[in-house]
Design a protein around this motif. Structure first.
Motif, PDB file in Angstrom:
ATOM      1  N   THR A 251       0.838  -1.169  -0.045  1.00  0.00           N
ATOM      2  CA  THR A 251      -0.017  -0.091   0.116  1.00  0.00           C
ATOM      3  C   THR A 251       0.779   1.353   0.241  1.00  0.00           C
ATOM      4  OG1 THR A 251      -0.160  -0.083   2.370  1.00  0.00           O
ATOM      5  CG2 THR A 251      -1.885  -1.130   1.089  1.00  0.00           C
ATOM      6  N   GLN A 252       2.048   1.312   0.663  1.00  0.00           N
ATOM      7  CA  GLN A 252       2.974   2.556   0.521  1.00  0.00           C
ATOM      8  C   GLN A 252       3.483   2.846  -0.639  1.00  0.00           C
ATOM      9  OE1 GLN A 252       5.782   2.470   3.907  1.00  0.00           O
ATOM     10  NE2 GLN A 252       4.338   3.897   4.657  1.00  0.00           N
ATOM     11  N   SER A 253       3.519   3.834  -1.076  1.00  0.00           N
ATOM     12  CA  SER A 253       3.994   4.401  -2.293  1.00  0.00           C
ATOM     13  C   SER A 253       5.610   4.808  -2.096  1.00  0.00           C
ATOM     14  CB  SER A 253       3.410   5.724  -2.809  1.00  0.00           C
ATOM     15  OG  SER A 253       3.647   6.787  -2.048  1.00  0.00           O
ATOM     16  N   ASN A 254       6.305   4.706  -3.119  1.00  0.00           N
ATOM     17  CA  ASN A 254       7.841   5.098  -2.919  1.00  0.00           C
ATOM     18  C   ASN A 254       8.012   6.289  -2.026  1.00  0.00           C
ATOM     19  OD1 ASN A 254       8.337   2.956  -4.684  1.00  0.00           O
ATOM     20  ND2 ASN A 254       9.289   3.895  -6.161  1.00  0.00           N
TER      21      ASN A 254
ATOM     22  N   PRO B 237      12.199  -1.623  -8.431  1.00  0.00           N
ATOM     23  CA  PRO B 237      11.878  -0.193  -8.175  1.00  0.00           C
ATOM     24  C   PRO B 237      12.137   0.757  -8.947  1.00  0.00           C
ATOM     25  CG  PRO B 237      13.816  -0.858  -7.103  1.00  0.00           C
ATOM     26  CD  PRO B 237      13.531  -1.953  -7.887  1.00  0.00           C
ATOM     27  N   VAL B 238      11.096   1.848  -9.156  1.00  0.00           N
ATOM     28  CA  VAL B 238      11.380   3.126  -9.720  1.00  0.00           C
ATOM     29  C   VAL B 238      12.655   3.849  -9.156  1.00  0.00           C
ATOM     30  CG1 VAL B 238      10.556   5.344 -10.398  1.00  0.00           C
ATOM     31  CG2 VAL B 238       9.293   3.272 -10.635  1.00  0.00           C
TER      32      VAL B 238
ATOM     33  N   LEU C  43       7.215  12.157 -11.868  1.00  0.00           N
ATOM     34  CA  LEU C  43       7.350  11.069 -11.008  1.00  0.00           C
ATOM     35  C   LEU C  43       6.875  11.304  -9.561  1.00  0.00           C
ATOM     36  CD1 LEU C  43       8.320   8.226 -11.903  1.00  0.00           C
ATOM     37  CD2 LEU C  43       9.283   9.935 -13.203  1.00  0.00           C
ATOM     38  N   ASP C  44       6.877  12.635  -9.190  1.00  0.00           N
ATOM     39  CA  ASP C  44       6.525  12.808  -7.755  1.00  0.00           C
ATOM     40  C   ASP C  44       4.986  13.102  -7.709  1.00  0.00           C
ATOM     41  OD1 ASP C  44       6.952  13.598  -5.104  1.00  0.00           O
ATOM     42  OD2 ASP C  44       5.888  15.657  -5.871  1.00  0.00           O
ATOM     43  N   GLN C  45       4.099  13.451  -8.805  1.00  0.00           N
ATOM     44  CA  GLN C  45       2.979  13.664  -8.681  1.00  0.00           C
ATOM     45  C   GLN C  45       2.231  12.219  -8.344  1.00  0.00           C
ATOM     46  OE1 GLN C  45       1.011  14.896 -12.302  1.00  0.00           O
ATOM     47  NE2 GLN C  45       2.587  14.170 -13.493  1.00  0.00           N
ATOM     48  N   TYR C  46       2.875  11.278  -8.730  1.00  0.00           N
ATOM     49  CA  TYR C  46       1.911   9.926  -8.303  1.00  0.00           C
ATOM     50  C   TYR C  46       2.732   9.248  -7.203  1.00  0.00           C
ATOM     51  CZ  TYR C  46      -0.018  11.015 -12.923  1.00  0.00           C
ATOM     52  OH  TYR C  46      -0.480  11.575 -14.083  1.00  0.00           O
TER      53      TYR C  46
ATOM     54  N   ARG D  13       5.827   8.166  -7.119  1.00  0.00           N
ATOM     55  CA  ARG D  13       6.394   6.881  -7.555  1.00  0.00           C
ATOM     56  C   ARG D  13       8.070   7.238  -7.368  1.00  0.00           C
ATOM     57  NH1 ARG D  13       5.594   6.147 -13.528  1.00  0.00           N
ATOM     58  NH2 ARG D  13       6.035   3.955 -13.358  1.00  0.00           N
ATOM     59  N   SER D  14       8.522   8.460  -7.047  1.00  0.00           N
ATOM     60  CA  SER D  14       9.810   8.644  -6.530  1.00  0.00           C
ATOM     61  C   SER D  14       9.880   8.539  -4.964  1.00  0.00           C
ATOM     62  CB  SER D  14      10.310  10.008  -7.199  1.00  0.00           C
ATOM     63  OG  SER D  14      11.645  10.244  -6.793  1.00  0.00           O
ATOM     64  N   TYR D  15      11.116   7.690  -4.655  1.00  0.00           N
ATOM     65  CA  TYR D  15      11.461   7.901  -3.376  1.00  0.00           C
ATOM     66  C   TYR D  15      11.883   9.191  -2.770  1.00  0.00           C
ATOM     67  CZ  TYR D  15      11.562   2.580  -3.539  1.00  0.00           C
ATOM     68  OH  TYR D  15      11.219   1.227  -3.566  1.00  0.00           O
ATOM     69  N   SER D  16      12.552   9.873  -3.384  1.00  0.00           N
ATOM     70  CA  SER D  16      13.058  11.029  -2.810  1.00  0.00           C
ATOM     71  C   SER D  16      13.795  11.970  -4.075  1.00  0.00           C
ATOM     72  CB  SER D  16      14.325  10.674  -1.549  1.00  0.00           C
ATOM     73  OG  SER D  16      14.852  11.585  -1.375  1.00  0.00           O
TER      74      SER D  16
END
Length: 317
Positions: A99-102, A137-138, A149-152, A154-157
């Protein structure tokens, strides 16, 4: 040992010999609906497919997909790569998480522990569905809040060291659970602005070579040291590295950077061959040839039409 585990165990030899494989075995096919077409099973029985990528419309339940995977493996005399995108957060093809996103993982107090839990969740879901590879992983390092990437999530940082920490934990846990990982999208889509989607249109990443090697590629170097099985290429153009070709069609990026400089020895997978970013390359066959010439091992034909995979295979013969 499960069928999926057997498939993973066979992958190193498959990867090492990818360039020498028959054309059909370098194609990852896709199809519509919940049952594979008879023709795909026939191709599998003749050792003429490399694998299958599954999407939400192929999946009624984990048990149903497990049965499909077993049917494909039974048909094929050679190992198959059976995969999906189970990234976590908004991008999960199978029900059940993680359930947790990147983005949530990267914001945790202990990112390695959070990434470990994320990978364990993905491995559990994929094993239940009898799949052996996760297109995750992405590892894209986003630049600004709300970027592509951030808006979904999908990026860790936006910090390459944090993305690298997550990468190592995720890959070691996932592959320790007999599911191979695929780091994507090399050399990095983190600086792509909102709306810059290579699935839909050409995208140019204007980052300097220094930023690309010193920020974007850093998590991929960490992933490679962690033993990641696969890397997926980006279809964006990176003028600082190659002014004329998308990354997945660039020998400079594939060979000079990923293979030689970073030392990756696993299999290189293309992003979707039907992507809008490749419009100027014309037919599936032309796209397959250009990616092959760059050094791509496995071509992802994800239009949900086996004719696309057949055309790509024919072009490689």
């Amino acid at each position: 040992m499960s069928a999926a585990a057997v498939g993973v165990a066979a992958l190193p030899a498959m990867r090492a010999q990818a360039a020498a494989l028959p054309a059909g075995r370098r194609i990852i096919y896709s199809y519509k609906g919940t049952q594979p077409p008879a023709e795909l099973l026939t191709l599998a029985s003749k050792s003429q497919i490399g694998g299958v990528i599954f999407f939400a419309d192929n999946i009624a339940s984990a048990q149903q997909l497990a049965e499909v995977a077993a049917e494909l493996r039974k048909a094929s005399p050679v190992p198959l790569l059976l995969t999906t995108d189970q990234e976590g957060g908004q991008v999960n093809r199978l029900p059940g998480g993680p359930t947790q996103s990147n983005k949530q993982v990267g914001a945790a107090g202990d990112v390695a522990r959070a990434a470990d839990a994320q990978a364990a969740g993905a491995a559990h879901v994929l094993a239940a569905a009898n799949l052996d590879t996760d297109l995750a992983p992405v590892l894209d390092v986003y630049r600004r809040p709300g970027d592509f990437l951030d808006q979904y999530g999908r990026s860790y940082s936006d910090r390459p060291a944090v993305v690298g920490d997550c990468a190592e934990a995720y890959i070691r846990t996932l592959q320790g659970n007999k599911v191979s990982a695929c780091a994507k999208h090399f050399p990095g889509l983190g600086s792509a602005p909102a709306g810059a989607n290579t699935d839909e249109k050409p995208v140019t990443i204007t980052s300097s070579a220094q930023d690309l090697t010193g920020i974007d590629m850093v998590p991929f170097a960490r992933a490679i040291r962690a033993g990641v099985a696969h890397v997926m290429m980006s279809w964006a153009v990176y003028p600082a590295l190659d002014a004329n070709r998308p990354a997945g069609m660039s020998p400079v990026i594939v060979q000079n950077h990923l293979r030689q400089r970073l030392g990756f020895r696993g299999s290189i997978i293309s992003d979707a061959l039907e992507a809008g970013a490749l419009a100027r390359y014309g037919s599936t066959g032309n796209r397959a040839i250009a990616a092959n010439q760059a050094g791509i091992d496995l071509l992802c034909c994800s239009s949900r039409d086996i004719e696309q995979g057949k055309e790509a295979a024919q072009a490689l013969r």
